[in-house]
Design a protein around this motif. Sequence first.
Motif, short mmCIF file in Angstrom:
data_model
loop_
_atom_site.label_atom_id
_atom_site.label_comp_id
_atom_site.label_asym_id
_atom_site.label_seq_id
_atom_site.Cartn_x
_atom_site.Cartn_y
_atom_site.Cartn_z
N PRO A 347 -3.31 8.94 -4.76
CA PRO A 347 -4.93 8.69 -4.93
C PRO A 347 -5.16 7.50 -4.37
O PRO A 347 -6.15 7.54 -3.38
N HIS A 348 -4.34 6.28 -4.47
CA HIS A 348 -4.59 5.08 -3.90
C HIS A 348 -4.66 5.22 -2.33
O HIS A 348 -5.04 4.28 -1.65
N GLN A 349 -3.65 5.79 -1.92
CA GLN A 349 -3.52 6.03 -0.45
C GLN A 349 -4.45 7.05 0.17
O GLN A 349 -4.80 6.92 1.46
N LYS A 350 -5.31 7.67 -0.68
CA LYS A 350 -6.85 8.25 -0.16
C LYS A 350 -8.05 7.58 -0.49
O LYS A 350 -8.84 8.01 -0.44
N ALA A 351 -8.02 6.35 -0.72
CA ALA A 351 -9.01 5.43 -1.30
C ALA A 351 -9.94 5.38 -0.24
O ALA A 351 -9.93 5.31 0.85
N MET A 352 -11.35 5.37 -0.76
CA MET A 352 -12.53 5.04 0.09
C MET A 352 -12.46 3.49 0.70
O MET A 352 -12.00 2.61 -0.15
N LEU A 353 -12.67 3.32 1.84
CA LEU A 353 -12.87 2.02 2.49
C LEU A 353 -14.11 1.41 2.22
O LEU A 353 -15.21 2.09 2.43
N SER A 354 -14.25 0.09 1.96
CA SER A 354 -15.55 -0.70 1.67
C SER A 354 -16.06 -1.01 3.03
O SER A 354 -15.31 -0.83 4.22
N ARG A 355 -17.27 -1.25 3.09
CA ARG A 355 -18.08 -1.55 4.57
C ARG A 355 -18.58 -2.85 4.45
O ARG A 355 -19.45 -3.09 3.31
N ALA A 356 -18.47 -3.47 5.47
CA ALA A 356 -19.33 -4.91 5.64
C ALA A 356 -20.74 -4.64 5.83
O ALA A 356 -21.20 -3.50 6.10
N GLY A 357 -21.68 -5.56 5.64
CA GLY A 357 -23.15 -5.57 5.68
C GLY A 357 -23.42 -4.94 7.24
O GLY A 357 -24.26 -4.27 7.39
N ASN A 358 -22.86 -5.70 8.44
CA ASN A 358 -23.04 -5.24 9.79
C ASN A 358 -22.62 -3.97 10.03
O ASN A 358 -23.32 -3.28 10.69
#
Length: 528
Positions: A347-358
């Motif tokens: 599961p942690h290898q398919k985790a969603m990526l966070s996005r920066a504000g820009n």
Amino acid sequence: MSSSSDQLAAALSAAASKPSQSRAQAYQDILVSLLEQPRSSLSAEALVQACSDYLDATVFSELNSSGGGLVVGRNTLTAFDEAIKKAGHGEAEAMQGDDDDEDPSKPAIRDEEVQKEILEAALAKVQPRVLSFEEQSTSLRLHLADIHESLQDWSSAASVLQGIPLDSGHRAVSELQKLRIYVRIVRLLLEADDAIGADVYLKRASMVVHLVPGARSGSITGPSTSSTTASASPEDVKQGKLLGLQYKLCQARIYDSQRRFADAAVRFHELSYIAEIDEQERTMMLSAAVTASILAPAGPHRSRILSTLVRDERVAALPQSTILSKVFLDQIIRPDEIAAFEELLQPHQKAMLSRAGNEREVMRLEEEAAAAASAEPAAQGSTAAKKVKNAPTTVLDRAMMEHNILASSRIYLNITLAGLGSLLNLTTTGAETIVRRMIVQGRIKAEIDQVDGLLTFLESSQMEPTAGGLGLGTGAESGGGDAAAADDDDATPVGEGDGLIRRWDARIARTAGALEEVCSRIASQSQA
């Protein structure tokens, strides 16, 4: 309950009047008789309260908690922990073939929940006097952690162990014992999916692991020549080597949880060669190494790891062997192959990526543009195109997109950003963002022409042979097409300066020849 309490108080009062030499044994006899009472005569709640009263009247009384009586108090608390532990072992034997925990003929102490409550109450009483009962407190915490672990309450077990004072000046704690507790805490925190907390205690373990005899060697039974190992007992050396292997495994798992896949792949692959580890577990570690190497950031470092893994004969039996070969040969990975590989991930290898504000703002603008562009085909009744991403959304997406960009540099001399986005199923802005990040990090050498929307791969990335020893082909600059069908002279590795000139002249010659052929066809048709 009242009569039982009165009887217990009378027995403890009589034991307190005995000389200090026989007082601890008298207390122990009372405790054993108390724990052996069946549930029908002493319920679980009554037993917990009786044990609390027992500790108040024995260990923490004025007679046994200070001065010369402190020895009696310590011995009594040690015997208390051993009696509870013995009852737990008795439970395992008595429970074979019998799952009735509420049998009134059984003592309530055989219930692990009851043992947990008794030990938690004992630790709460010890805590204000922990300096006087430091060793006994450690024993109680280790016992309580065992119970939490058997109940699969990993976080509580780790929390109990974290309360053990390992750097106290009142008693000496060996480096072996420190490493054992640190590694156990790391393992429990990893089971609880707390990689951040596990990393903190792994760093503490790293400060003592080199001081433990045998912990730095790679084999449990292998020879060692260090001075510390030579002066230690064989059993301590064996324990140190076992803890060293557990330390390395925890380190690999933490790297994997922190998405440091390249480092995790190296650690897992090293462990897969340790002969003392079970064969099935070594296969699992090899599989973890292959998975981590594929998810590692595309670049020279990953290429070296892939080269090592591909040469390992054991990899051929793994389900990831096919995609590993394609990644190693810098071939483009197709969506169906990515979907098959995704089923093998944790599961942690398919985790969603966070996005920066820009990046979120760019995504919003791209979504608006995509919605406007899709309105016209929808009005014309055409089939809806597949959804194009603005950026990689998961760890797997990012790894595969970066790999396909690197693979493209082996095929194309240059490619439009729109074409690269089509290849990656990304918008133009998304493709430019991910390529720009790879360029800044030094994982690919290329130039971006934002005016013309063109990505040009530089010499060092397009002229080197691939990891599989193949030459680098020349591609078209149009977007997303299959440009692998280049002429043979273009697929031959050439030198730094003259090679580029020869390749450029060859391209001009082919273009001129094609133009002359078109002109001759037009002339022949006009004459006809």
